[in-house]
Design a protein around this motif. Structure first.
Motif, PDB file in Angstrom:
ATOM      1  N   LEU A 141       0.831  -1.194   0.000  1.00 62.45           N
ATOM      2  CA  LEU A 141       0.000   0.000   0.000  1.00 62.45           C
ATOM      3  C   LEU A 141       0.870   1.249   0.000  1.00 62.45           C
ATOM      4  N   SER A 142       1.949   1.232   0.793  1.00 61.80           N
ATOM      5  CA  SER A 142       2.851   2.388   0.840  1.00 61.80           C
ATOM      6  C   SER A 142       3.593   2.561  -0.482  1.00 61.80           C
ATOM      7  N   VAL A 143       3.926   1.466  -1.149  1.00 55.46           N
ATOM      8  CA  VAL A 143       4.603   1.543  -2.445  1.00 55.46           C
ATOM      9  C   VAL A 143       3.698   2.217  -3.473  1.00 55.46           C
ATOM     10  N   TRP A 144       2.432   1.788  -3.531  1.00 59.80           N
ATOM     11  CA  TRP A 144       1.489   2.392  -4.471  1.00 59.80           C
ATOM     12  C   TRP A 144       1.187   3.837  -4.095  1.00 59.80           C
ATOM     13  N   ASP A 145       1.114   4.104  -2.798  1.00 61.56           N
ATOM     14  CA  ASP A 145       0.872   5.476  -2.325  1.00 61.56           C
ATOM     15  C   ASP A 145       2.000   6.393  -2.788  1.00 61.56           C
ATOM     16  N   ARG A 146       3.239   5.967  -2.599  1.00 60.07           N
ATOM     17  CA  ARG A 146       4.379   6.775  -3.031  1.00 60.07           C
ATOM     18  C   ARG A 146       4.372   6.969  -4.542  1.00 60.07           C
ATOM     19  N   ALA A 147       4.001   5.915  -5.256  1.00 65.10           N
ATOM     20  CA  ALA A 147       3.928   6.023  -6.722  1.00 65.10           C
ATOM     21  C   ALA A 147       2.863   7.041  -7.134  1.00 65.10           C
ATOM     22  N   PHE A 148       1.735   7.050  -6.436  1.00 64.55           N
ATOM     23  CA  PHE A 148       0.647   7.981  -6.724  1.00 64.55           C
ATOM     24  C   PHE A 148       1.129   9.431  -6.594  1.00 64.55           C
ATOM     25  N   HIS A 149       1.742   9.754  -5.464  1.00 62.64           N
ATOM     26  CA  HIS A 149       2.154  11.135  -5.234  1.00 62.64           C
ATOM     27  C   HIS A 149       3.329  11.531  -6.142  1.00 62.64           C
ATOM     28  N   SER A 150       4.213  10.584  -6.434  1.00 61.39           N
ATOM     29  CA  SER A 150       5.322  10.872  -7.340  1.00 61.39           C
ATOM     30  C   SER A 150       4.804  11.140  -8.752  1.00 61.39           C
ATOM     31  N   ARG A 151       3.816  10.331  -9.185  1.00 62.16           N
ATOM     32  CA  ARG A 151       3.257  10.510 -10.529  1.00 62.16           C
ATOM     33  C   ARG A 151       2.513  11.834 -10.635  1.00 62.16           C
ATOM     34  N   ALA A 188      -9.395   2.500   4.278  1.00 61.82           N
ATOM     35  CA  ALA A 188      -9.686   3.930   4.437  1.00 61.82           C
ATOM     36  C   ALA A 188      -8.482   4.765   4.010  1.00 61.82           C
ATOM     37  N   THR A 189      -7.284   4.257   4.264  1.00 65.10           N
ATOM     38  CA  THR A 189      -6.068   4.949   3.842  1.00 65.10           C
ATOM     39  C   THR A 189      -6.035   5.082   2.326  1.00 65.10           C
ATOM     40  N   ALA A 190      -6.403   4.021   1.622  1.00 62.38           N
ATOM     41  CA  ALA A 190      -6.430   4.070   0.158  1.00 62.38           C
ATOM     42  C   ALA A 190      -7.487   5.052  -0.335  1.00 62.38           C
ATOM     43  N   GLU A 191      -8.663   5.019   0.264  1.00 60.98           N
ATOM     44  CA  GLU A 191      -9.767   5.861  -0.209  1.00 60.98           C
ATOM     45  C   GLU A 191      -9.529   7.344   0.044  1.00 60.98           C
ATOM     46  N   ARG A 192      -8.576   7.673   0.924  1.00 60.66           N
ATOM     47  CA  ARG A 192      -8.248   9.085   1.158  1.00 60.66           C
ATOM     48  C   ARG A 192      -7.783   9.790  -0.116  1.00 60.66           C
ATOM     49  N   HIS A 193      -7.384   9.009  -1.117  1.00 56.22           N
ATOM     50  CA  HIS A 193      -6.872   9.606  -2.346  1.00 56.22           C
ATOM     51  C   HIS A 193      -7.983   9.955  -3.341  1.00 56.22           C
ATOM     52  N   LEU A 194      -9.181   9.439  -3.121  1.00 49.82           N
ATOM     53  CA  LEU A 194     -10.253   9.657  -4.088  1.00 49.82           C
ATOM     54  C   LEU A 194     -10.647  11.133  -4.229  1.00 49.82           C
ATOM     55  N   PRO A 195     -10.802  11.906  -3.131  1.00 46.94           N
ATOM     56  CA  PRO A 195     -11.122  13.334  -3.306  1.00 46.94           C
ATOM     57  C   PRO A 195     -10.044  14.097  -4.081  1.00 46.94           C
ATOM     58  N   ILE A 196      -8.786  13.677  -3.944  1.00 48.40           N
ATOM     59  CA  ILE A 196      -7.708  14.309  -4.702  1.00 48.40           C
ATOM     60  C   ILE A 196      -7.923  14.082  -6.198  1.00 48.40           C
ATOM     61  N   LEU A 197      -8.310  12.865  -6.557  1.00 49.49           N
ATOM     62  CA  LEU A 197      -8.578  12.564  -7.961  1.00 49.49           C
ATOM     63  C   LEU A 197      -9.772  13.353  -8.477  1.00 49.49           C
ATOM     64  N   ASP A 198     -10.784  13.505  -7.637  1.00 46.48           N
ATOM     65  CA  ASP A 198     -11.962  14.259  -8.064  1.00 46.48           C
ATOM     66  C   ASP A 198     -11.603  15.729  -8.333  1.00 46.48           C
ATOM     67  N   ALA A 199     -10.797  16.321  -7.454  1.00 43.95           N
ATOM     68  CA  ALA A 199     -10.395  17.721  -7.652  1.00 43.95           C
ATOM     69  C   ALA A 199      -9.518  17.867  -8.887  1.00 43.95           C
ATOM     70  N   GLU A 210      -6.003  22.539  -1.307  1.00 46.73           N
ATOM     71  CA  GLU A 210      -6.547  22.383   0.044  1.00 46.73           C
ATOM     72  C   GLU A 210      -6.629  20.915   0.443  1.00 46.73           C
ATOM     73  N   LEU A 211      -7.109  20.078  -0.457  1.00 46.09           N
ATOM     74  CA  LEU A 211      -7.235  18.650  -0.174  1.00 46.09           C
ATOM     75  C   LEU A 211      -5.878  17.995   0.031  1.00 46.09           C
ATOM     76  N   LEU A 212      -4.929  18.326  -0.820  1.00 44.46           N
ATOM     77  CA  LEU A 212      -3.617  17.707  -0.736  1.00 44.46           C
ATOM     78  C   LEU A 212      -2.879  18.156   0.526  1.00 44.46           C
ATOM     79  N   ALA A 213      -3.010  19.437   0.879  1.00 47.78           N
ATOM     80  CA  ALA A 213      -2.373  19.930   2.097  1.00 47.78           C
ATOM     81  C   ALA A 213      -2.930  19.215   3.320  1.00 47.78           C
ATOM     82  N   HIS A 214      -4.253  19.034   3.360  1.00 48.48           N
ATOM     83  CA  HIS A 214      -4.868  18.329   4.489  1.00 48.48           C
ATOM     84  C   HIS A 214      -4.447  16.865   4.496  1.00 48.48           C
TER      85      HIS A 214
END
Length: 233
Positions: A141-151, A188-199, A210-214
């Motif tokens: 999960l952390s590997v994919w999370d890091r890939a998400f923010h790096s991308r 829930a940790t994974a789903e925290r990224h969905l609002p970022i995708l929506d924005a 605002e979403l990313l800072a939070h």
């Protein structure tokens, strides 16, 4: 003679390729153990012991340790050997602030360059997080999370800054995993990224910022408050 010379060069290239692949595999294995805490902060690492454990040469180990040193996950000091890097709250707090500055300050560039490929890649990475969460695999999960923010940051087209974010991400996740309580809500940790995708899909820079800072300020939900109570960039 020409054929022999060509064969020698090819053989050398193949050998170097195999060594490089093995050192990369060892780098990834040791990175995982350090992030998960199987190798403890300040623990001594020796090339001979690691070579025996992973059935490889000390040269392969040395290459892997050099890469880990570049990431700040180990310390290699003359006459003192190699040790797993410490994992202190003060460092984590500083890196979190740097990460927030890097990720949130250039979102206008990200949105201006966003395209279908970026949207597709980020959704694939979110699905990777979801699958890892369902499997209970916090490391993947952390590997994919890091890939998400790096991308996401890659779209800003700031290649000299990207390595700074890479270091922040690996150490943020390491601190979180080493200090978190067991059985956290990984889905829930994974789903925290969905609002970022929506924005991002709405190409709304202000909402995305605002979403990313939070999101960044609340990554650590335990121990010391690394956000200093401030979730705004």
């Amino acid at each position: 003679m020409a054929v022999e010379s060509f064969s020698s060069v090819t053989s050398l290239a193949d050998t170097q390729g195999r060594t490089s692949r093995r050192s990369h595999a060892l780098f990834e294995a040791l990175q995982k153990e350090i992030v998960l805490g199987s190798l403890l902060p300040e623990q001594a690492l020796t090339e001979m012991d690691l070579a025996q454990r992973f059935d490889c040469s000390q040269g392969t180990v040395r290459e892997a340790l050099m890469r880990l040193n570049e990431e700040g996950l180990v310390k290699r000091l003359p006459n003192r050997g190699t040790h797993v890097a410490p994992c202190h709250a003060d460092d984590a707090r500083a890196l979190l602030h740097i990460r927030r500055e890097v990720e949130c300050s250039y979102l206008d560039r990200v949105v201006a360059r966003a395209d279908a490929a970026l949207d597709r890649d980020l959704h694939e990475m979110l699905n990777g997080m979801r699958n890892a969460a369902r499997d209970g695999d916090e490391y993947m999960l952390s590997v994919w999370d890091r890939a998400f923010h790096s991308r996401l940051f890659l779209a800003a087209d700031l290649p000299l800054v990207a390595p700074i974010l890479t270091r922040c991400l690996i150490h943020n996740h390491r601190y979180k995993i080493l200090n978190s309580t067991p059985n956290r809500a990984l889905e829930a940790t994974a789903e925290r990224h969905l609002p970022i995708l929506d924005a991002l899909a709405a190409r709304d820079v202000a909402a995305l910022r605002e979403l990313l800072a939070h999101h960044i300020a609340t990554i650590v939900d335990f121990g010391p408050d690394l956000s200093d109570g401030d979730s705004k960039p």
